[in-house]
Design a protein around this motif. Structure first.
Motif, PDB file in Angstrom:
ATOM      1  N   ASP A 183      -5.636   6.860  38.149  1.00 31.50           N
ATOM      2  CA  ASP A 183      -4.423   7.044  38.526  1.00 31.50           C
ATOM      3  C   ASP A 183      -3.517   7.987  37.761  1.00 31.50           C
ATOM      4  O   ASP A 183      -2.791   8.965  38.209  1.00 31.50           O
ATOM      5  CB  ASP A 183      -3.571   5.861  38.854  1.00 31.50           C
ATOM      6  N   CYS A 184      -3.624   7.796  36.205  1.00 30.79           N
ATOM      7  CA  CYS A 184      -2.955   8.574  35.415  1.00 30.79           C
ATOM      8  C   CYS A 184      -3.371  10.156  35.356  1.00 30.79           C
ATOM      9  O   CYS A 184      -2.579  10.943  35.628  1.00 30.79           O
ATOM     10  CB  CYS A 184      -3.165   8.293  33.976  1.00 30.79           C
ATOM     11  N   VAL A 185      -4.546  10.277  35.650  1.00 33.05           N
ATOM     12  CA  VAL A 185      -5.136  11.692  35.712  1.00 33.05           C
ATOM     13  C   VAL A 185      -4.899  12.226  37.066  1.00 33.05           C
ATOM     14  O   VAL A 185      -4.156  13.596  37.150  1.00 33.05           O
ATOM     15  CB  VAL A 185      -6.819  11.623  35.657  1.00 33.05           C
ATOM     16  N   ALA A 186      -4.931  11.580  38.217  1.00 37.06           N
ATOM     17  CA  ALA A 186      -4.739  12.093  39.608  1.00 37.06           C
ATOM     18  C   ALA A 186      -3.143  12.170  39.790  1.00 37.06           C
ATOM     19  O   ALA A 186      -2.764  13.355  40.284  1.00 37.06           O
ATOM     20  CB  ALA A 186      -5.099  11.029  40.608  1.00 37.06           C
ATOM     21  N   GLN A 187      -2.480  11.766  38.808  1.00 33.62           N
ATOM     22  CA  GLN A 187      -0.912  12.005  38.972  1.00 33.62           C
ATOM     23  C   GLN A 187      -0.472  12.977  38.027  1.00 33.62           C
ATOM     24  O   GLN A 187       0.839  13.316  37.948  1.00 33.62           O
ATOM     25  CB  GLN A 187      -0.083  10.744  39.097  1.00 33.62           C
ATOM     26  N   GLY A 188      -1.354  13.354  37.228  1.00 32.48           N
ATOM     27  CA  GLY A 188      -0.871  14.175  36.215  1.00 32.48           C
ATOM     28  C   GLY A 188       0.070  13.777  35.143  1.00 32.48           C
ATOM     29  O   GLY A 188       0.943  14.372  34.757  1.00 32.48           O
ATOM     30  N   LYS A 189      -0.069  12.660  34.745  1.00 30.87           N
ATOM     31  CA  LYS A 189       0.876  12.055  33.771  1.00 30.87           C
ATOM     32  C   LYS A 189       0.342  12.205  32.480  1.00 30.87           C
ATOM     33  O   LYS A 189      -0.872  12.447  32.098  1.00 30.87           O
ATOM     34  CB  LYS A 189       0.974  10.285  34.274  1.00 30.87           C
ATOM     35  N   GLU A 190       1.348  12.083  31.555  1.00 28.16           N
ATOM     36  CA  GLU A 190       1.211  12.173  30.107  1.00 28.16           C
ATOM     37  C   GLU A 190       0.706  10.886  29.512  1.00 28.16           C
ATOM     38  O   GLU A 190       1.683  10.082  29.507  1.00 28.16           O
ATOM     39  CB  GLU A 190       2.228  13.060  29.268  1.00 28.16           C
ATOM     40  N   LEU A 244      -0.258   3.584  29.247  1.00 35.99           N
ATOM     41  CA  LEU A 244       0.784   3.417  29.120  1.00 35.99           C
ATOM     42  C   LEU A 244       1.229   5.301  29.264  1.00 35.99           C
ATOM     43  O   LEU A 244       0.847   5.949  28.524  1.00 35.99           O
ATOM     44  CB  LEU A 244       1.475   2.958  27.690  1.00 35.99           C
ATOM     45  N   CYS A 245       2.187   5.767  30.171  1.00 34.57           N
ATOM     46  CA  CYS A 245       2.438   6.987  30.462  1.00 34.57           C
ATOM     47  C   CYS A 245       3.668   7.181  29.600  1.00 34.57           C
ATOM     48  O   CYS A 245       4.616   6.338  29.373  1.00 34.57           O
ATOM     49  CB  CYS A 245       2.396   7.101  31.726  1.00 34.57           C
ATOM     50  N   ALA A 246       4.225   8.505  29.598  1.00 33.81           N
ATOM     51  CA  ALA A 246       5.334   8.959  28.981  1.00 33.81           C
ATOM     52  C   ALA A 246       6.633   8.417  29.720  1.00 33.81           C
ATOM     53  O   ALA A 246       7.603   8.179  28.888  1.00 33.81           O
ATOM     54  CB  ALA A 246       5.470  10.684  28.805  1.00 33.81           C
ATOM     55  N   GLY A 247       6.800   8.266  30.914  1.00 31.09           N
ATOM     56  CA  GLY A 247       7.655   7.673  31.715  1.00 31.09           C
ATOM     57  C   GLY A 247       7.690   6.313  31.648  1.00 31.09           C
ATOM     58  O   GLY A 247       8.765   5.576  32.201  1.00 31.09           O
ATOM     59  N   GLY A 248       6.885   5.611  30.809  1.00 33.57           N
ATOM     60  CA  GLY A 248       6.981   4.169  30.875  1.00 33.57           C
ATOM     61  C   GLY A 248       6.090   3.298  31.689  1.00 33.57           C
ATOM     62  O   GLY A 248       5.982   2.334  31.517  1.00 33.57           O
ATOM     63  N   GLU A 249       5.481   4.101  32.882  1.00 30.17           N
ATOM     64  CA  GLU A 249       4.599   3.287  33.725  1.00 30.17           C
ATOM     65  C   GLU A 249       3.324   2.936  32.913  1.00 30.17           C
ATOM     66  O   GLU A 249       2.753   3.764  32.121  1.00 30.17           O
ATOM     67  CB  GLU A 249       4.433   4.118  34.996  1.00 30.17           C
ATOM     68  N   TRP A 255       8.741   7.940  18.045  1.00 30.41           N
ATOM     69  CA  TRP A 255       8.778   7.668  19.408  1.00 30.41           C
ATOM     70  C   TRP A 255       9.926   8.490  20.183  1.00 30.41           C
ATOM     71  O   TRP A 255      11.109   8.233  19.614  1.00 30.41           O
ATOM     72  CB  TRP A 255       9.201   6.153  19.503  1.00 30.41           C
ATOM     73  N   ARG A 256       9.682   8.924  21.184  1.00 32.43           N
ATOM     74  CA  ARG A 256      10.731   9.786  21.808  1.00 32.43           C
ATOM     75  C   ARG A 256      10.892   9.685  23.569  1.00 32.43           C
ATOM     76  O   ARG A 256      11.376  10.251  24.076  1.00 32.43           O
ATOM     77  CB  ARG A 256      10.200  11.240  21.732  1.00 32.43           C
ATOM     78  N   TYR A 257      10.271   8.316  23.667  1.00 32.69           N
ATOM     79  CA  TYR A 257      10.511   7.943  25.091  1.00 32.69           C
ATOM     80  C   TYR A 257      11.279   6.699  25.575  1.00 32.69           C
ATOM     81  O   TYR A 257      11.252   6.075  26.521  1.00 32.69           O
ATOM     82  CB  TYR A 257       9.177   7.807  25.768  1.00 32.69           C
ATOM     83  N   GLY A 258      12.147   6.269  24.447  1.00 36.85           N
ATOM     84  CA  GLY A 258      12.867   5.090  24.768  1.00 36.85           C
ATOM     85  C   GLY A 258      12.662   3.846  24.450  1.00 36.85           C
ATOM     86  O   GLY A 258      13.325   2.628  24.594  1.00 36.85           O
ATOM     87  N   GLN A 259      11.134   3.566  23.834  1.00 32.92           N
ATOM     88  CA  GLN A 259      10.769   2.247  23.515  1.00 32.92           C
ATOM     89  C   GLN A 259      10.422   2.254  21.898  1.00 32.92           C
ATOM     90  O   GLN A 259      10.242   3.505  21.663  1.00 32.92           O
ATOM     91  CB  GLN A 259       9.361   1.985  24.465  1.00 32.92           C
TER      92      GLN A 259
END
Length: 222
Positions: A50-57, A39-44, A132-136
């Motif tokens: 894929d998380c690493v490749a896209q540089g997601k948090e 689960l990434c910071a943007g909710g995805e 929680w700071r990402y809306g969930q």
């Protein structure tokens, strides 16, 4: 990621190459949520790779997929880090409105009940609401949800570690966590602790400070 996790990832890539390399046919990627997705910071939610490749948090790791239409959400994810030990309640003598049901997946409802009780405060619930700071909404899992997390520990721990989180512990002195479930018949004084080392439960006075491992309900399309 530890050796087992790296081996599993490598094997997955080899299998994918074998299935697509011989005839030039390329299937569309499977984007459905899976256990051990991140689960990434943007909710995805997506694979670790894929998380690493896209540089997601990374925020949490999926540990359960829900196929019961009577239970909210499509699954649960566990946060990467423990929260500091806090008391379930700051005083005794008040039932805080949880279901006290050992089979219910109702940690979200329980945590809100703890937070919303007027006659006593729950330092544990306040801490979770503030994180929680990402809306969930993060929450303290119920006994039943902790059982699901315990059952998934072996395969989610490598991904928690790979994302820089705290692995779910085995150590006897470090494995006890609050649930959000009060003890039936003793709601004014006790709630349940759960051991991530053994899957055991212990009814415990609410004034004691113990760790919390928050989870979140996911609503991704499958």
């Amino acid at each position: 990621m530890n050796k087992t996790g790296k081996t599993w990832v490598a094997a997955a890539w080899v299998l994918a190459a074998a299935l697509t390399g011989c005839d030039g046919h390329h299937d569309m990627p499977d984007t459905s949520m899976k256990a051990a997705h991140i689960l990434c910071a943007g909710g995805e939610t997506m694979s670790y790779e894929d998380c690493v490749a896209q540089g997601k948090e990374a925020v949490a790791v999926v540990f359960y997929l829900n196929h019961d239409e009577n239970v909210a959400g499509t699954g649960y994810a566990v946060y990467l880090h423990d929260l500091a030990p806090e008391a379930f309640a700051d005083s005794l003598g008040v039932a805080q409105g949880t279901s006290a049901d050992l089979t219910a997946h109702d940690g979200n409802e329980n945590t809100f009940a703890l937070y919303d009780t007027q006659d006593v405060s729950s330092p544990m619930a306040v801490q979770v609401f503030d994180m929680w700071r990402y809306g969930q909404s993060a929450y303290v899992p119920s006994v039943a949800q902790m059982r699901l997390l315990y059952a998934a520990k072996e395969y989610v721990n490598p991904y928690i570690e790979a994302c820089g989180g705290d692995p779910l512990p085995d150590d006897t002195d470090d494995c006890w966590y609050w649930t959000s479930t009060e003890v039936s018949g003793q709601e004014t004084a006790k709630a349940w602790l759960f051991s991530m080392g053994s899957g055991a439960m212990q009814e415990t006075p609410k004034l004691q400070a113990h760790k919390v491992r928050p989870i979140v309900t996911l609503y991704n399309e499958e």
